[in-house]
Design a protein around this motif. Sequence first.
Motif, mmCIF file in Angstrom:
data_model
loop_
_atom_site.group_PDB
_atom_site.id
_atom_site.type_symbol
_atom_site.label_atom_id
_atom_site.label_comp_id
_atom_site.label_asym_id
_atom_site.label_seq_id
_atom_site.Cartn_x
_atom_site.Cartn_y
_atom_site.Cartn_z
ATOM 1 N N GLY A 97 0.825 -1.205 0.000
ATOM 2 C CA GLY A 97 0.000 0.000 0.000
ATOM 3 C C GLY A 97 0.856 1.249 0.000
ATOM 4 O O GLY A 97 0.541 2.232 -0.689
ATOM 5 N N ARG A 98 1.960 1.215 0.756
ATOM 6 C CA ARG A 98 2.869 2.365 0.741
ATOM 7 C C ARG A 98 3.518 2.513 -0.633
ATOM 8 O O ARG A 98 3.707 3.627 -1.119
ATOM 9 C CB ARG A 98 3.940 2.210 1.827
ATOM 10 C CG ARG A 98 3.394 2.381 3.235
ATOM 11 C CD ARG A 98 4.479 2.500 4.280
ATOM 12 N NE ARG A 98 5.137 1.230 4.566
ATOM 13 C CZ ARG A 98 6.385 0.916 4.250
ATOM 14 N NH1 ARG A 98 7.141 1.801 3.593
ATOM 15 N NH2 ARG A 98 6.905 -0.246 4.574
ATOM 16 N N VAL A 99 3.839 1.368 -1.250
ATOM 17 C CA VAL A 99 4.398 1.400 -2.604
ATOM 18 C C VAL A 99 3.364 1.950 -3.586
ATOM 19 O O VAL A 99 3.673 2.804 -4.429
ATOM 20 C CB VAL A 99 4.865 -0.002 -3.044
ATOM 21 C CG1 VAL A 99 5.299 0.011 -4.509
ATOM 22 C CG2 VAL A 99 6.007 -0.503 -2.165
ATOM 23 N N ALA A 100 2.127 1.464 -3.485
ATOM 24 C CA ALA A 100 1.060 1.913 -4.394
ATOM 25 C C ALA A 100 0.818 3.413 -4.257
ATOM 26 O O ALA A 100 0.655 4.128 -5.252
ATOM 27 C CB ALA A 100 -0.224 1.135 -4.109
ATOM 28 N N LEU A 101 0.789 3.908 -3.026
ATOM 29 C CA LEU A 101 0.581 5.336 -2.791
ATOM 30 C C LEU A 101 1.755 6.144 -3.349
ATOM 31 O O LEU A 101 1.554 7.216 -3.954
ATOM 32 C CB LEU A 101 0.409 5.591 -1.292
ATOM 33 C CG LEU A 101 0.010 7.001 -0.862
ATOM 34 C CD1 LEU A 101 -1.303 7.425 -1.493
ATOM 35 C CD2 LEU A 101 -0.085 7.076 0.664
ATOM 36 N N SER A 102 2.950 5.626 -3.172
ATOM 37 C CA SER A 102 4.135 6.299 -3.713
ATOM 38 C C SER A 102 4.096 6.319 -5.236
ATOM 39 O O SER A 102 4.473 7.318 -5.867
ATOM 40 C CB SER A 102 5.413 5.592 -3.238
ATOM 41 O OG SER A 102 5.534 5.636 -1.830
ATOM 42 N N TYR A 103 3.613 5.231 -5.825
ATOM 43 C CA TYR A 103 3.510 5.174 -7.287
ATOM 44 C C TYR A 103 2.527 6.233 -7.788
ATOM 45 O O TYR A 103 2.827 6.976 -8.740
ATOM 46 C CB TYR A 103 3.064 3.784 -7.744
ATOM 47 C CG TYR A 103 2.988 3.680 -9.249
ATOM 48 C CD1 TYR A 103 4.131 3.409 -9.998
ATOM 49 C CD2 TYR A 103 1.793 3.882 -9.926
ATOM 50 C CE1 TYR A 103 4.092 3.353 -11.386
ATOM 51 C CE2 TYR A 103 1.731 3.838 -11.310
ATOM 52 C CZ TYR A 103 2.886 3.561 -12.032
ATOM 53 O OH TYR A 103 2.827 3.524 -13.412
ATOM 54 N N VAL A 104 1.375 6.315 -7.155
ATOM 55 C CA VAL A 104 0.358 7.283 -7.576
ATOM 56 C C VAL A 104 0.848 8.717 -7.370
ATOM 57 O O VAL A 104 0.557 9.605 -8.184
ATOM 58 C CB VAL A 104 -0.958 7.028 -6.808
ATOM 59 C CG1 VAL A 104 -1.898 8.221 -6.911
ATOM 60 C CG2 VAL A 104 -1.640 5.775 -7.345
ATOM 61 N N ALA A 105 1.608 8.951 -6.304
ATOM 62 C CA ALA A 105 2.147 10.295 -6.062
ATOM 63 C C ALA A 105 3.087 10.718 -7.194
ATOM 64 O O ALA A 105 3.184 11.907 -7.526
ATOM 65 C CB ALA A 105 2.884 10.331 -4.727
#
Length: 272
Positions: A97-105
């Motif tokens: 989830g932290r990776v996914a949020l970082s990707y979207v950012a």
Amino acid sequence: MIVRGININFHCWNEEATDTIVLLHGFTGSVATWNKVAQLIPNHYRIVAVDLIGHGLSDAPTEVTMYSMEEQVEVLHELFKELHLSNFTLLGYSLGGRVALSYVANYPNEVNHLILESASPGLKTEQEREARRISDEKLADEILQNGLQSFVEKWENIPLFESQKKLPTEVQKKIREERLSQKEIGLANSLRGMGTGAQKSLWTSLSDITLPVTLITGSIDEKFCKIAQEMVKLLSNANHIEIRDVGHAIHVENPTLFATIVKDVLKKKGGN
């Protein structure tokens, strides 16, 4: 597939479908964590699960720099380009989830809906991050010194996973097998490179994210329920779904209900 010099493992279900959801597992996880959920999602959706750097069958480099959150995001971006993925739903659990949020950012225009399961934007202050880095470094050293078996025995008994002890024996066995299938260097370097203390905090970036975000937490996991409640206030287009009687790993503890929520999100988006 070789991406940025390392082999990244991924698994696809329903490869011929055009609407896509990408799944990212948590720490000590792999593509296998999604087997049950994938079976419950309609076959007109293509499901792509990825082993993060140092996990599952993906490479586990010895260089810690290969595990930074920034590097993991770039690896995913190149992988998605190779797979011709765009305008997809991205789902991440915990570390994923932290990776996914970082990707979207970094790549907000590639994703049409973000689903975060028991995830956070990181730690808010440098003091918190420093304390966590010290803790993660110590744990990484323990993994390398004492081995995977010793670490898994410790990890499966932390309070975060207490609710998993109520699961059927067969399910608990599969979780343990998945954890024991990891590589010591991969887990240690993952902690050092993209642990919560190592990653850049994304709290101040939440207001810039305008795509729809669904936050899912388990009621037993009070810490992440509170984090999700704070995130909803900062995100411009988000909703928070709290599932009763489950803890951190909702997709494992109640895969049927979790898959139903995912299907509802996909249906509302009218596909990808």
